[in-house]
Design a protein around this motif. Structure first.
Motif, PDB file in Angstrom:
ATOM      1  N   GLY A 220      59.577  65.649  45.500  1.00  0.00           N
ATOM      2  CA  GLY A 220      59.519  64.754  44.685  1.00  0.00           C
ATOM      3  C   GLY A 220      59.666  65.143  43.154  1.00  0.00           C
ATOM      4  O   GLY A 220      60.452  64.285  42.648  1.00  0.00           O
ATOM      5  N   PHE A 221      59.235  66.056  42.772  1.00  0.00           N
ATOM      6  CA  PHE A 221      59.502  66.354  41.594  1.00  0.00           C
ATOM      7  C   PHE A 221      60.612  66.755  41.051  1.00  0.00           C
ATOM      8  O   PHE A 221      61.602  66.234  40.145  1.00  0.00           O
ATOM      9  CB  PHE A 221      58.545  67.620  41.116  1.00  0.00           C
ATOM     10  CG  PHE A 221      58.799  68.340  39.722  1.00  0.00           C
ATOM     11  CD1 PHE A 221      58.254  67.709  38.468  1.00  0.00           C
ATOM     12  CD2 PHE A 221      59.610  69.320  39.610  1.00  0.00           C
ATOM     13  CE1 PHE A 221      58.614  68.246  37.226  1.00  0.00           C
ATOM     14  CE2 PHE A 221      59.857  69.993  38.173  1.00  0.00           C
ATOM     15  CZ  PHE A 221      59.290  69.474  37.224  1.00  0.00           C
ATOM     16  N   TRP A 222      61.361  67.449  42.007  1.00  0.00           N
ATOM     17  CA  TRP A 222      62.969  68.087  41.808  1.00  0.00           C
ATOM     18  C   TRP A 222      63.471  66.905  42.159  1.00  0.00           C
ATOM     19  O   TRP A 222      64.897  66.990  41.549  1.00  0.00           O
ATOM     20  CB  TRP A 222      63.296  69.192  42.761  1.00  0.00           C
ATOM     21  CG  TRP A 222      62.266  70.543  42.342  1.00  0.00           C
ATOM     22  CD1 TRP A 222      61.475  71.165  42.960  1.00  0.00           C
ATOM     23  CD2 TRP A 222      62.587  71.290  41.185  1.00  0.00           C
ATOM     24  NE1 TRP A 222      60.910  72.117  42.049  1.00  0.00           N
ATOM     25  CE2 TRP A 222      61.765  72.434  40.978  1.00  0.00           C
ATOM     26  CE3 TRP A 222      63.393  71.120  40.123  1.00  0.00           C
ATOM     27  CZ2 TRP A 222      61.360  73.276  39.938  1.00  0.00           C
ATOM     28  CZ3 TRP A 222      63.378  71.929  39.037  1.00  0.00           C
ATOM     29  CH2 TRP A 222      62.306  72.891  38.978  1.00  0.00           C
ATOM     30  N   ASN A 223      63.209  65.786  42.918  1.00  0.00           N
ATOM     31  CA  ASN A 223      64.026  64.671  43.147  1.00  0.00           C
ATOM     32  C   ASN A 223      64.137  63.948  41.814  1.00  0.00           C
ATOM     33  O   ASN A 223      65.156  63.489  41.601  1.00  0.00           O
ATOM     34  CB  ASN A 223      63.784  64.111  44.328  1.00  0.00           C
ATOM     35  CG  ASN A 223      63.951  64.580  45.613  1.00  0.00           C
ATOM     36  OD1 ASN A 223      64.719  65.490  45.791  1.00  0.00           O
ATOM     37  ND2 ASN A 223      63.229  63.985  46.753  1.00  0.00           N
TER      38      ASN A 223
ATOM     39  N   GLY B 110      61.174  55.805  31.323  1.00  0.00           N
ATOM     40  CA  GLY B 110      61.514  54.516  32.103  1.00  0.00           C
ATOM     41  C   GLY B 110      61.760  55.029  33.636  1.00  0.00           C
ATOM     42  O   GLY B 110      61.627  54.518  34.570  1.00  0.00           O
ATOM     43  N   ILE B 111      62.832  55.937  33.763  1.00  0.00           N
ATOM     44  CA  ILE B 111      63.402  56.360  35.019  1.00  0.00           C
ATOM     45  C   ILE B 111      62.277  57.194  35.677  1.00  0.00           C
ATOM     46  O   ILE B 111      62.367  57.072  36.947  1.00  0.00           O
ATOM     47  CB  ILE B 111      64.781  56.981  34.841  1.00  0.00           C
ATOM     48  CG1 ILE B 111      65.773  56.099  34.015  1.00  0.00           C
ATOM     49  CG2 ILE B 111      65.333  57.536  36.000  1.00  0.00           C
ATOM     50  CD1 ILE B 111      67.068  56.852  33.791  1.00  0.00           C
ATOM     51  N   TRP B 112      61.845  57.890  35.015  1.00  0.00           N
ATOM     52  CA  TRP B 112      60.720  58.611  35.725  1.00  0.00           C
ATOM     53  C   TRP B 112      59.586  58.010  36.230  1.00  0.00           C
ATOM     54  O   TRP B 112      59.310  58.443  37.503  1.00  0.00           O
ATOM     55  CB  TRP B 112      60.206  59.945  34.590  1.00  0.00           C
ATOM     56  CG  TRP B 112      59.289  60.854  35.355  1.00  0.00           C
ATOM     57  CD1 TRP B 112      57.949  60.635  35.952  1.00  0.00           C
ATOM     58  CD2 TRP B 112      59.577  62.029  35.895  1.00  0.00           C
ATOM     59  NE1 TRP B 112      57.439  61.893  36.219  1.00  0.00           N
ATOM     60  CE2 TRP B 112      58.561  62.897  36.398  1.00  0.00           C
ATOM     61  CE3 TRP B 112      60.756  63.074  35.745  1.00  0.00           C
ATOM     62  CZ2 TRP B 112      58.512  64.052  36.757  1.00  0.00           C
ATOM     63  CZ3 TRP B 112      60.833  64.178  36.158  1.00  0.00           C
ATOM     64  CH2 TRP B 112      59.739  64.735  36.771  1.00  0.00           C
TER      65      TRP B 112
ATOM     66  N   THR C  67      64.737  58.487  51.840  1.00  0.00           N
ATOM     67  CA  THR C  67      63.889  59.610  52.335  1.00  0.00           C
ATOM     68  C   THR C  67      64.276  60.853  51.997  1.00  0.00           C
ATOM     69  O   THR C  67      63.191  61.620  51.316  1.00  0.00           O
ATOM     70  CB  THR C  67      63.828  59.602  53.967  1.00  0.00           C
ATOM     71  OG1 THR C  67      64.989  59.939  54.358  1.00  0.00           O
ATOM     72  CG2 THR C  67      63.033  58.220  54.242  1.00  0.00           C
ATOM     73  N   GLU C  68      65.316  61.104  51.636  1.00  0.00           N
ATOM     74  CA  GLU C  68      65.860  62.457  51.193  1.00  0.00           C
ATOM     75  C   GLU C  68      65.785  62.534  49.802  1.00  0.00           C
ATOM     76  O   GLU C  68      65.549  63.802  49.207  1.00  0.00           O
ATOM     77  CB  GLU C  68      67.451  62.770  51.655  1.00  0.00           C
ATOM     78  CG  GLU C  68      67.255  62.766  53.172  1.00  0.00           C
ATOM     79  CD  GLU C  68      66.809  63.967  53.855  1.00  0.00           C
ATOM     80  OE1 GLU C  68      66.518  64.720  53.189  1.00  0.00           O
ATOM     81  OE2 GLU C  68      66.101  63.872  54.855  1.00  0.00           O
ATOM     82  N   LEU C  69      65.898  61.458  48.883  1.00  0.00           N
ATOM     83  CA  LEU C  69      65.920  61.657  47.538  1.00  0.00           C
ATOM     84  C   LEU C  69      64.691  60.686  46.927  1.00  0.00           C
ATOM     85  O   LEU C  69      64.760  60.290  45.614  1.00  0.00           O
ATOM     86  CB  LEU C  69      67.066  61.031  46.948  1.00  0.00           C
ATOM     87  CG  LEU C  69      68.435  61.835  47.111  1.00  0.00           C
ATOM     88  CD1 LEU C  69      69.731  61.049  46.769  1.00  0.00           C
ATOM     89  CD2 LEU C  69      68.126  63.106  46.324  1.00  0.00           C
ATOM     90  N   ALA C  70      63.453  60.678  47.553  1.00  0.00           N
ATOM     91  CA  ALA C  70      62.277  60.149  47.003  1.00  0.00           C
ATOM     92  C   ALA C  70      61.859  60.631  45.997  1.00  0.00           C
ATOM     93  O   ALA C  70      61.516  61.801  45.910  1.00  0.00           O
ATOM     94  CB  ALA C  70      61.391  59.902  47.893  1.00  0.00           C
TER      95      ALA C  70
ATOM     96  N   THR D 167      52.082  63.467  38.472  1.00  0.00           N
ATOM     97  CA  THR D 167      53.002  62.652  38.401  1.00  0.00           C
ATOM     98  C   THR D 167      53.463  62.009  36.850  1.00  0.00           C
ATOM     99  O   THR D 167      54.652  61.794  36.528  1.00  0.00           O
ATOM    100  CB  THR D 167      53.152  61.389  39.427  1.00  0.00           C
ATOM    101  OG1 THR D 167      52.881  61.838  40.793  1.00  0.00           O
ATOM    102  CG2 THR D 167      54.137  60.700  39.206  1.00  0.00           C
ATOM    103  N   SER D 168      52.365  61.769  36.344  1.00  0.00           N
ATOM    104  CA  SER D 168      52.270  61.197  34.722  1.00  0.00           C
ATOM    105  C   SER D 168      52.614  62.339  33.809  1.00  0.00           C
ATOM    106  O   SER D 168      52.757  62.013  32.531  1.00  0.00           O
ATOM    107  CB  SER D 168      51.340  60.396  34.463  1.00  0.00           C
ATOM    108  OG  SER D 168      49.883  61.042  34.793  1.00  0.00           O
ATOM    109  N   ALA D 169      52.438  63.565  34.179  1.00  0.00           N
ATOM    110  CA  ALA D 169      52.526  64.565  32.971  1.00  0.00           C
ATOM    111  C   ALA D 169      53.833  64.715  32.199  1.00  0.00           C
ATOM    112  O   ALA D 169      53.695  64.885  30.966  1.00  0.00           O
ATOM    113  CB  ALA D 169      52.276  65.956  33.999  1.00  0.00           C
TER     114      ALA D 169
END
Length: 300
Positions: free
Chosen positions: A92-95, A228-230, A242-245, A274-276
């Motif tokens: 998810g991080f790299w997505n 905002g987007i993150w 599911t592939e780009l979650a 996630t919030s880092a």
């Protein structure tokens, strides 16, 4: 006659002492309460993420870890279950990175061009166009979500990276246009007129004159769009598939997993991971954000 050094024994000026008035005490109490309100949940998440499950069950949520462990962080990053797959948050991080970078660049570029055009190249319907763009700021996502899904499905882009990048760019463009238009409206118009006299056209003036002067507002726009987007969940859930979650969607899947014992330490570690990125951006560039706002982001 008295000597000059003994003529005056007047006391030197002293700095006024601060008096603890009720108003000053009230301000400090409010600031301390506000800081505690925001920092206490962060403290609970941090200490819980370093505890073992036995330590969590046997101690208070405010107590420090009896046994310090980094295992919850490793599980959250590499092997926590985000549905049927147990690959952790790293996917998810790299997505999120793949979504954020093009979305931020495209939305800021479109907003800068629109703001520049509306500030200096005023056409007959410039005010009407600006009003239409501002209406887009107040339109809820949910109102146009289904039409966008149908449109992207029709053209075969639904669930792809271009689809979610286009969606974030469209929703970010009105706010970016407002920021850049107000910033450019506060710049001396003589600079633009001088460039026009020298033969500069639309793109040459924008690239060679306006963009180099736009550093403060570019920093503000970048901070706003990245965070905002993150932090977005709804658009990533619907258009990412599911592939780009993104990371936020996978965090929700980890926290709401119902298989086995609920691992609060892994959940807290995943939340902090996630919030880092937004937290680091605000801490590292907060003063630049304030400077950009003060230098014209809300003028006009």
């Amino acid at each position: 006659m008295q000597r000059p050094d003994t003529m005056s024994n007047a006391p030197k000026n002293k700095r006024p002492t601060k008096r603890w008035t009720p108003a000053r005490i009230g301000i400090y109490l409010f600031l301390i309460s506000a800081a505690a309100f925001f920092l206490l949940p962060l403290y609970v998440m941090l200490v819980t993420s370093f505890k073992t499950l036995d330590d969590i069950r046997e101690s208070s949520i405010f107590s420090l870890p009896a046994t310090l462990t980094l295992e919850p962080w490793a599980i959250a990053w590499t092997s926590a279950c985000t549905g049927l797959e147990c690959t952790g948050l790293k996917v998810g991080f790299w997505n999120s990175v793949r979504i954020v970078i093009p979305s931020v660049i495209l939305s800021i570029l479109l907003g800068a061009i629109n703001g520049y055009a509306l500030a200096f190249w005023r056409s007959k319907y410039a005010n009407l166009l600006f009003g239409v763009l501002m209406i887009g700021v107040f339109v809820p996502y949910q109102v146009i979500m289904y039409p966008l899904v149908r449109l992207l499905s029709t053209v075969g882009l639904f669930g792809s990276l271009p689809a979610i990048v286009v969606i974030h760019s469209i929703f970010g463009m009105p706010v970016m246009t407002l920021l850049f238009r107000n910033y450019y409206a506060g710049l001396p118009e003589e600079l633009f007129k001088a460039a026009r006299i020298d033969g500069g056209g639309f793109w040459r003036i924008f690239i060679e004159l306006m963009l180099p002067m736009s550093t403060p507002i570019l920093i503000v726009a970048t901070i706003m769009q990245v965070t905002g987007i993150w932090n977005d969940y709804l658009l990533g859930l619907i258009f990412g598939g599911t592939e780009l979650a993104p990371m936020t969607v996978q965090l929700n899947n980890i926290v709401n997993s119902t298989t086995g014992e609920r691992a609060y330490n892994v959940n807290m570690a995943a939340t902090i991971l996630t919030s880092a990125i937004p937290l680091f951006i605000y801490l590292a560039s907060g003063r630049w954000f304030v400077r950009g706002i003060a230098s014209g982001a809300v003028k006009g």
